[in-house]
Scaffold this motif. Structure first.
Motif, PDB file in Angstrom:
ATOM      1  N   LEU A 135       0.835  -1.214   0.000  1.00 12.91           N
ATOM      2  CA  LEU A 135       0.000   0.000   0.000  1.00 12.91           C
ATOM      3  C   LEU A 135       0.864   1.256   0.000  1.00 12.91           C
ATOM      4  CD1 LEU A 135      -2.886  -0.771   2.548  1.00 12.91           C
ATOM      5  CD2 LEU A 135      -3.080  -0.501   0.078  1.00 12.91           C
ATOM      6  N   ILE A 136       1.885   1.259   0.860  1.00 10.60           N
ATOM      7  CA  ILE A 136       2.744   2.432   0.973  1.00 10.60           C
ATOM      8  C   ILE A 136       3.479   2.686  -0.340  1.00 10.60           C
ATOM      9  CG2 ILE A 136       4.777   3.388   2.147  1.00 10.60           C
ATOM     10  CD1 ILE A 136       3.895   1.717   4.620  1.00 10.60           C
ATOM     11  N   ASN A 137       3.992   1.624  -0.959  1.00 12.35           N
ATOM     12  CA  ASN A 137       4.863   1.764  -2.131  1.00 12.35           C
ATOM     13  C   ASN A 137       4.104   2.000  -3.430  1.00 12.35           C
ATOM     14  OD1 ASN A 137       7.191   1.404  -0.568  1.00 12.35           O
ATOM     15  ND2 ASN A 137       7.073  -0.830  -0.770  1.00 12.35           N
ATOM     16  N   THR A 138       2.853   1.548  -3.518  1.00 15.20           N
ATOM     17  CA  THR A 138       2.143   1.651  -4.803  1.00 15.20           C
ATOM     18  C   THR A 138       0.969   2.618  -4.792  1.00 15.20           C
ATOM     19  OG1 THR A 138       0.646  -0.186  -4.283  1.00 15.20           O
ATOM     20  CG2 THR A 138       2.728  -0.735  -5.395  1.00 15.20           C
ATOM     21  N   CYS A 139       0.515   3.025  -3.606  1.00 14.75           N
ATOM     22  CA  CYS A 139      -0.735   3.793  -3.557  1.00 14.75           C
ATOM     23  C   CYS A 139      -0.548   5.275  -3.229  1.00 14.75           C
ATOM     24  CB  CYS A 139      -1.707   3.166  -2.545  1.00 14.75           C
ATOM     25  SG  CYS A 139      -2.221   1.506  -3.001  1.00 14.75           S
ATOM     26  N   GLY A 140       0.703   5.717  -3.109  1.00 13.22           N
ATOM     27  CA  GLY A 140       0.919   7.122  -2.782  1.00 13.22           C
ATOM     28  C   GLY A 140       0.398   8.074  -3.855  1.00 13.22           C
ATOM     29  N   GLY A 141       0.387   7.631  -5.106  1.00 12.29           N
ATOM     30  CA  GLY A 141      -0.076   8.490  -6.195  1.00 12.29           C
ATOM     31  C   GLY A 141      -1.545   8.368  -6.510  1.00 12.29           C
ATOM     32  N   LEU A 142      -2.279   7.627  -5.681  1.00  7.86           N
ATOM     33  CA  LEU A 142      -3.715   7.488  -5.941  1.00  7.86           C
ATOM     34  C   LEU A 142      -4.413   8.850  -5.906  1.00  7.86           C
ATOM     35  CD1 LEU A 142      -4.655   4.357  -3.766  1.00  7.86           C
ATOM     36  CD2 LEU A 142      -4.758   4.517  -6.269  1.00  7.86           C
ATOM     37  N   TYR A 154      13.747   1.097   9.584  1.00  4.11           N
ATOM     38  CA  TYR A 154      12.720   1.830  10.323  1.00  4.11           C
ATOM     39  C   TYR A 154      12.595   3.259   9.783  1.00  4.11           C
ATOM     40  CZ  TYR A 154      10.550   4.436  14.137  1.00  4.11           C
ATOM     41  OH  TYR A 154       9.739   5.255  14.866  1.00  4.11           O
ATOM     42  N   PHE A 155      13.754   3.921   9.654  1.00  6.24           N
ATOM     43  CA  PHE A 155      13.716   5.295   9.135  1.00  6.24           C
ATOM     44  C   PHE A 155      13.231   5.334   7.680  1.00  6.24           C
ATOM     45  CE2 PHE A 155      16.851   6.136  12.606  1.00  6.24           C
ATOM     46  CZ  PHE A 155      16.078   7.070  13.270  1.00  6.24           C
ATOM     47  N   LYS A 156      13.621   4.333   6.907  1.00 12.22           N
ATOM     48  CA  LYS A 156      13.176   4.270   5.508  1.00 12.22           C
ATOM     49  C   LYS A 156      11.657   4.098   5.435  1.00 12.22           C
ATOM     50  CE  LYS A 156      14.026   1.930   1.117  1.00 12.22           C
ATOM     51  NZ  LYS A 156      14.786   0.846   0.433  1.00 12.22           N
ATOM     52  N   LEU A 157      11.107   3.253   6.322  1.00  7.97           N
ATOM     53  CA  LEU A 157       9.656   3.068   6.368  1.00  7.97           C
ATOM     54  C   LEU A 157       8.954   4.377   6.706  1.00  7.97           C
ATOM     55  CD1 LEU A 157       7.106   1.262   6.428  1.00  7.97           C
ATOM     56  CD2 LEU A 157       7.614   0.810   8.850  1.00  7.97           C
ATOM     57  N   CYS A 158       9.516   5.088   7.675  1.00  4.59           N
ATOM     58  CA  CYS A 158       8.903   6.374   8.056  1.00  4.59           C
ATOM     59  C   CYS A 158       8.946   7.370   6.905  1.00  4.59           C
ATOM     60  CB  CYS A 158       9.627   6.950   9.275  1.00  4.59           C
ATOM     61  SG  CYS A 158       9.369   5.998  10.789  1.00  4.59           S
ATOM     62  N   GLU A 159      10.069   7.402   6.200  1.00  4.83           N
ATOM     63  CA  GLU A 159      10.190   8.310   5.046  1.00  4.83           C
ATOM     64  C   GLU A 159       9.167   7.952   3.971  1.00  4.83           C
ATOM     65  OE1 GLU A 159      14.209   8.021   3.765  1.00  4.83           O
ATOM     66  OE2 GLU A 159      15.025   9.053   5.532  1.00  4.83           O
ATOM     67  N   ASN A 160       9.019   6.650   3.696  1.00  6.61           N
ATOM     68  CA  ASN A 160       8.066   6.229   2.666  1.00  6.61           C
ATOM     69  C   ASN A 160       6.625   6.536   3.067  1.00  6.61           C
ATOM     70  OD1 ASN A 160      10.113   5.302   1.035  1.00  6.61           O
ATOM     71  ND2 ASN A 160       9.954   3.171   1.731  1.00  6.61           N
ATOM     72  N   LEU A 161       6.333   6.368   4.357  1.00  9.17           N
ATOM     73  CA  LEU A 161       5.000   6.710   4.843  1.00  9.17           C
ATOM     74  C   LEU A 161       4.719   8.198   4.647  1.00  9.17           C
ATOM     75  CD1 LEU A 161       4.642   4.657   8.143  1.00  9.17           C
ATOM     76  CD2 LEU A 161       2.980   4.714   6.259  1.00  9.17           C
ATOM     77  N   ALA A 162       5.697   9.036   4.990  1.00 10.55           N
ATOM     78  CA  ALA A 162       5.520  10.486   4.827  1.00 10.55           C
ATOM     79  C   ALA A 162       5.358  10.843   3.343  1.00 10.55           C
ATOM     80  CB  ALA A 162       6.702  11.230   5.432  1.00 10.55           C
ATOM     81  N   ALA A 163       6.165  10.196   2.489  1.00 13.17           N
ATOM     82  CA  ALA A 163       6.108  10.504   1.056  1.00 13.17           C
ATOM     83  C   ALA A 163       4.778  10.081   0.444  1.00 13.17           C
ATOM     84  CB  ALA A 163       7.265   9.817   0.338  1.00 13.17           C
TER      85      ALA A 163
END
Length: 578
Positions: free
Chosen positions: A508-515, A555-564
């Motif tokens: 969801l995080i990696n593919t749905c940010g541009g929805l 962990y930090f990468k996950l947080c960055e991806n969530l924010a993005a």
């Protein structure tokens, strides 16, 4: 400003109300204030016998005896189209009507003469004014076989429309007027040699002819026509004409130069000669825009690589705005090009033609900003774009693309190029017919991994949102795509039991940010929000990494991806909260 006033004279502005009846515009009302005209226009459009109304801004150049017209409002009844958008309103009968020989010298009448004798005038590099005021040119035209008789027959048929008079009767009247005008012109010339005229000598001759209160204009036109006689090209004629200009000229002499220059610019051959080579019509249009603001652009140079002195003077006077007739003719020529059915390029290709319209609009913005806001020019551009979009032309364009997504890209590129809402609305059904998510999935090879279709469908939604399409079709297409995205997110990611919970959330995080905004994005956001409120999601995710450094980095990468992704509130992102 003082120089412009000196050379242009008094200008007054008025407004006219026209009504359309059976493809003929009629003058209904005129007044000095637009506020006097608009209420009458609002009432007129509701009358059943009226096919349309328009409000025209008229500028009266009193010292030039010239009027320019620009349509500022127009409304046609549904289903009504104009045969000639440039048609002049008739004051109850054909605007070119003549009652006596002198009437042939009127502006509208001379435009008709230009059209009736276009080939002859271009071949001999003559303008209507030269024929009307110079006996040598008049006799030459009269002796050109049956040319005059054939032209008058066509004119008679045009003028009697909507009247009780027969074309034969009107033809006899026109022939009598022509014979009378020619005989009087020849009679005046007998024993009255043409006064000599040389560059810079127009003011002195005008003063000489005006002695005793006489009207110098006929003599000035005659002398100027004799001075211009024998020129082999329109370029040579323009050069010679503007060598007559000198700083001491008044509006009286400027009227002579401006009137003849305008008639030269009324010739498409003259505009081609100015470019100096065989060019696509798009080049002629761009050059006409350049000339309107006094830029010579691609105007042909002499053998030494310089512009002719007279042509340079022409450009300077155009830039100063002191040639009202010539400016009006250049503007009218631009409108004729835009309304013509001939393609701008060699072959009529919808993509090339739309690109040409975009090029014209961009050139107008950079070169002639005053024309960008010209209501008639914008209407002409929009109408041309609308007429380009026909089923046959669209079928040819669609055949150039393979696959559904390629066709969508092609149509969207046309939508983005198309000027005006009308053309975009006409393209909307073609795009709508292609918005079939299953066809797009198969076309892009995503049938075995349907979640891969999420980014392209999201991008497509964004492009449709920003394409300037009508609200109704746009909303329909966006809803179709949103439904497809929602089902894909629901079944291929959230409901995919072959994937672990953490992997589903990562997907969801990696593919749905541009929805786009809609059900799909709302569902993805709600799902992630719920997951983040369960501490085991991140803990279970980090357990897959062996070392502390790997866990910290991921962990930090996950947080960055969530924010993005912008799918959840920042307060729910652990790193952001910290």
């Amino acid at each position: 400003m003082e120089r412009q006033q000196h050379l242009v004279g008094t200008v007054k502005t008025a407004f006219e109300l026209h009504s359309l009846h059976n493809d003929q515009w009629l003058l209904v009302k005129e007044g000095p204030d637009l506020r006097q005209i608009e209420p009458a226009a609002a009432l007129l459009i509701d009358r059943k016998e009226v096919d349309g109304v328009r409000i025209v801004r008229r500028r009266d150049y009193l010292d030039h005896d010239f009027k320019s017209h620009i349509t500022v409002r127009k409304r046609l009844r549904a289903g009504v189209a104009e045969t000639d958008p440039l048609q002049i309103a008739n004051p109850g009968r054909d605007a070119s009507w003549c009652d006596r020989a002198e009437d042939f010298t009127g502006d509208i009448q001379r435009q008709v003469i230009r059209g009736l004798f276009a080939r002859y005038l271009d071949e001999h590099r003559l303008t209507p004014l030269e024929v009307l005021y110079y006996e040598v040119a008049a006799r030459a035209l009269d002796n050109a076989g049956t040319l005059v008789q054939g032209a008058l027959q066509r004119l008679a048929s045009q003028q009697v429309r909507g009247t009780q008079q027969s074309a034969v009767s009107r033809m006899k009247e026109l022939m009598a007027m022509v014979d009378d005008g020619l005989s009087r012109l020849v009679a005046k010339a007998k024993g009255n040699p043409v006064p000599p005229l040389a560059p810079g000598g127009l003011k002195a001759l005008a003063d000489k002819l005006a002695v005793g209160g006489a009207d110098p204009m006929p003599g000035l036109y005659r002398a100027t026509a004799a001075y211009l006689a024998g020129t082999k090209t329109w370029m040579e004629k323009l050069d010679r004409l503007f060598r007559l200009f000198s700083p001491e000229l008044s509006v009286r002499e400027m009227r002579i130069i401006d009137s003849i220059a305008a008639e030269i610019m009324g010739s498409s051959l003259a505009l081609r000669e100015l470019v100096g080579k065989e060019a696509d019509r798009i080049e002629l249009v761009l050059n006409a825009i350049n000339l309107y603001v006094g830029k010579l652009g691609k105007v042909e140079m002499d053998d030494a690589g310089s512009h002719l002195p007279g042509v340079i003077t022409l450009s300077e006077l155009l830039a100063q705005g002191v040639l009202p007739r010539t400016l009006a003719e250049l503007r009218l020529g631009l409108l004729r090009h835009l309304h013509a059915r001939l393609p701008f390029h060699g072959e009529r290709n919808i993509q090339d033609e739309l690109r040409a319209l975009v090029r014209i609009q961009d050139h107008l913005k950079v070169t002639a900003p005053a024309l960008v806001n010209d209501e008639e020019i914008q209407e002409a551009i929009n109408l041309r774009a609308d007429k380009l979009i026909q089923p046959e032309a669209m079928a040819d364009v669609m055949a150039m693309a393979r696959g559904t997504y390629s066709k969508i890209n092609l149509v969207l590129s046309l939508v983005n190029m198309a000027p005006g809402r009308q053309a975009k609305a006409k393209l909307a059904p073609y795009l709508r017919s292609l918005i079939v998510p299953d066809d797009i999935v198969w076309d892009m090879g995503c049938q075995n991994r349907r979640m891969d279709i999420i980014p392209p469908l999201s991008e497509l939604s964004d492009r449709i949102m920003n394409a300037g399409l009508p609200e109704g079709p746009k909303r329909e297409m966006l809803e179709i795509l949103d439904s497809a995205l929602f089902e894909t997110v629901r079944t291929e990611i959230v409901g995919n039991q072959a994937m672990g919970f953490a992997d589903r959330m990562l997907a969801l995080i990696n593919t749905c940010g541009g929805l786009p905004e809609g059900r799909a994005r709302g569902f993805a956001s709600d799902t992630l929000t719920t997951a983040l409120r369960r501490p085991e999601f991140i803990l279970n995710y980090l357990e897959r990494f062996e070392s502390a450094s790997e866990r910290r980095d991921n962990y930090f990468k996950l947080c960055e991806n969530l924010a993005a992704s912008r799918l959840v509130p920042p307060a729910l992102i652990p790193h952001a909260a910290a």
